[in-house]
Design a protein around this motif. Structure first.
Motif: not given
Length: 64
Positions: A2-21
């Protein structure tokens, strides 16, 4: 493959922290965790089966 598409996504810092955890808890890369959450949300929204198609990257993927 399946083909993949690379994107740039901006998220708030607190959301990034929650996603990483969450990715670390689930033993997934950050990318795999985001894909997992998006697939689950889209599946639930469309009324499809509760089990989404397997994603690239599993529980043993490199950490976030």
């Amino acid at each position: 493959m399946e083909s993949e598409v690379r994107i740039t996504l901006r998220v708030p810092g607190d959301l990034h922290t929650r996603l990483t955890a969450r990715a670390q808890r689930e033993r997934r890369s950050l990318n795999s965790e985001i894909l997992h959450l998006l697939e689950g949300a889209l599946t639930a929204d469309s009324g499809e089966s509760a089990t989404p198609a397997p994603l690239r990257g599993g529980p043993d993927s490199s950490p976030a």
